[in-house]
Structure formats: structure tokens, C-alpha cells
Scaffold this active site. Structure first.
Site, PDB file in Angstrom:
ATOM      1  CG  LEU A  46      -2.105  -0.899   1.283  1.00  0.00           C
ATOM      2  CD1 LEU A  46      -2.720  -0.872   2.684  1.00  0.00           C
ATOM      3  CD2 LEU A  46      -3.139  -0.489   0.255  1.00  0.00           C
ATOM      4  CG  ASP A  47       0.546   4.172  -3.061  1.00  0.00           C
ATOM      5  OD1 ASP A  47       1.447   3.405  -3.459  1.00  0.00           O
ATOM      6  OD2 ASP A  47      -0.346   4.627  -3.813  1.00  0.00           O
TER       7      ASP A  47
END
Length: 331
Positions: A46-47
Site C-alpha cells: 500500500l502507498d
């Protein structure tokens, strides 16, 4: 002599609610340290901006993380319109601002419908997708743009939850359910382009990864609070309450059970016949979860109940062949 790894030979799956501002790898390493695990890996990053479901696999569970990489995902996201950023999210620098047209469901819903179903998407230059062995974001940070072919994805659901038009910002709240390989930043940028005003992601929260749901996650704060209760820097065994079994990564996979000589043979990598195997629920061909069981007449077996032992292929000619097995001899 093989070098012994530091930490516990811990096996299982942790469903972490990743906090904002932290890379997935940083979260992984922090959790691994708190649990004192020898080995850990995640099932798709995930960013830093994003929060939500991040399954982390410990030990032997890392062998089966690939099966979750192909799973569908679900996200809540906020799109800020009229503001184009280098990275496609609020972490990036401003590129350009555009006027946003007056918003209404009559304007927005037909645009969103164009991005529902099977579509082609060009991955973001700030994605981790590899080009000549390097992730695209490394090129992007050097100002290099690489031509990226579009890829087929599927948006199963794209709903408009709310929209706001204030003096400062114009925002859309969206729910997205999509196939693997979908970049929400690219989706939001494409929606902004279709509205002729551009846009970027200002909030992203993953609420599901395959069958794993947000309500089943544990926060980093909860983990740290329990870890801090141990004395003298020891690992708090109470953390293990959050671990799911390895086979939680393989839901709804047909099951095959082996015992005694057949179990011993397949653990050595030898193919075995299914005549004496217990197949559940029926003789389905292809990938199966393998479980080892103790024969009631063989009380000296090390397996006192059904124990997940890996995945096998059940072939049409009646053989069970090992595909990926659990190592029961960890140090």
C-alpha cells in the site's frame, strides 16, 4: 553450516490496519521486530498515503502469499478534483490547477459508469511495476517517463458516496471494488481527465483484500501496546493471539487428507496415489490444500489432528503431487 536466523520460527498471518504515512515495507519490518519473527513478508504493498488491510505473512506462510496477490481488492477513496499532482496523490507536487465544472449526480454518474466493468488502464509512473528490473517510481523520480502499455483490469463496483464543493477543494468520495493490478491513483486521474479538470487521490483506505476484511484487522497501536507490556525487551507471547493459520490464505480450496506412509512419502516430495486419500468435498482436479492426519491405530504419529501441510496438485490420472509444502523442520 547454515547460519541460524535470529528470532522465532513463527508461522501465521497477521491482518494489519496499516497506518498512514508509513511504507508497507517499514510496517512489515516493524511488525516483524515486535513479534520477534525470523521471516516475514506482505501480500502486496500500500502507498504511504494509504491505510487499511495489509496481510503480513510470517515464516512458512510467506510461501503461500502469492495466492492472495491475485485476489480482488476493495477501497474507499477521496478524489480531489482540479488539482493535478506528479504522483497522482497528495504526496506529490502540484503540476497544474484547473476549474472544476459544477458537480451533480447527472454529471458524475455517467462518467463513473465509463470506468465500471472490464477496462484498460495505464499504470502510474509512480507504481512499483518493474521496467528493465527497476520499479517505475525510480525512473519517475529522475524525471524519466517510460512508455507503459495499458493492462486489462475489472472494476466490479464504482459508487459515488458523496461529493463536496467548497471554497478550498472539490472532492468525490468513492467506493471501488476491483481486480488485481488496479491502480486507484490512475483511476482517479482518469476520472479527473474525463471531467476535464484533472484530479488526485487525497485519501485511500483498503477495506478488503480477497476475503480478508477491515473489521478483522489489528492496528499498529494495539500491537505496540501489547508488546510494551513485556519486561526487559522480551517478546510478548500475547501478540500471537492476532495470528491466523497459514491456510487462511487459501479459503474455499478443496481439501485432501493423507496419513501414515502416504503422508511421509509426500513430505519427501514423492507423488502418491489417491486410492487411500480422503478428498473433500469431492474428487476435484487441480490445486488442493493438503492436511496430514493421524491414523487412529497409529498413536505414535507426530500429527494428533489435521495439520495443514501445503498445497498439492490432484491430477487426472489419480496422483497427488506436491506443489509447495510446509517445512516442519524449522530451527
Amino acid at each position: 553450516m547454515a547460519r541460524k536466523r535470529k528470532g522465532r520460527a513463527l508461522n501465521g498471518v497477521l491482518l494489519l490496519d496499516k497506518p498512514q504515512g508509513m511504507t508497507s515495507n517499514f510496517a512489515l519490518q516493524k511488525v516483524r521486530r515486535l513479534f520477534g519473527a525470523q521471516k516475514a513478508g506482505h501480500t502486496g504493498s500500500l502507498d504511504p498515503l494509504a491505510t487499511g488491510v495489509l496481510p503480513i505473512c510470517f515464516g512458512e506462510a510467506t510461501k503461500y502469499s502469492q495466492y492472495l496477490l491475485n485476489a480482488d481488492k476493495g477501497y474507499y477513496t477521496t478524489a480531489t478534483l482540479g488539482d493535478v499532482r506528479t504522483t497522482g496523490d497528495s504526496e506529490g507536487e502540484h503540476v497544474e490547477r484547473f476549474d472544476v465544472p459544477p458537480l451533480s449526480e447527472a454529471l458524475l454518474l455517467p462518467v463513473l459508469s465509463k470506468f465500471t466493468g472490464p477496462i484498460d488502464q495505464v499504470p502510474s509512473m509512480y507504481s512499483a511495476l518493474k521496467h528493465q528490473g527497476k520499479p517505475l517510481y525510480e525512473y519517475a523520480r529522475k524525471g524519466i517517463t517510460v512508455e507503459r502499455p495499458s493492462r486489462p483490469i475489472t472494476i466490479y463496483k464504482l459508487s459515488l458516496d458523496a461529493y463536496r464543493d467548497t471554497e478550498r477543494e472539490t472532492e468525490l468520495d468513492l467506493t471501488v471494488e476491483c481486480s488485481k493490478g488496479t491502480y486507484i491513483r490512475s483511476l482517479v486521474e482518469d476520472i479527473g481527465q474525463a471531467l476535464a479538470c484533472g484530479g488526485h487521490v487525497s485519501m485511500l483506505r483498503r477495506f478488503k483484500a480477497g476475503h480478508f476484511k477491515l473489521q478483522d484487522t489489528v492496528t499498529m497501536e494495539e500491537i505496540e501496546n501489547i508488546a510494551d507490556q513485556a519486561e526487559g525487551g522480551a517478546i510478548n507471547p500475547d501478540l500471537d493471539q492476532f495470528l491466523l493459520p497459514i491456510d487462511s490464505l487459501l479459503p474455499n480450496t478443496p481439501k485432501v487428507c493423507l496419513k501414515n506412509e502416504l503422508a511421509s512419502s509426500i513430505l519427501l516430495g514423492q507423488a502418491v496415489r489417491i486410492a487411500d486419500a480422503k478428498i473433500e468435498p469431492s474428487l476435484d482436479l487441480g490445486l488442493h490444500c493438503l492436511y496430514l492426519v493421524r491414523d487412529s491405530e497409529s498413536s505414535d504419529s507426530e500429527f494428533s489432528q489435521e495439520v495443514f501441510a501445503g498445497v498439492v496438485e490432484v491430477s487426472e490420472d489419480g496422483w497427488i503431487k506436491a506443489k509447495r509444502l510446509v517445512n516442519f523442520n524449522q530451527e
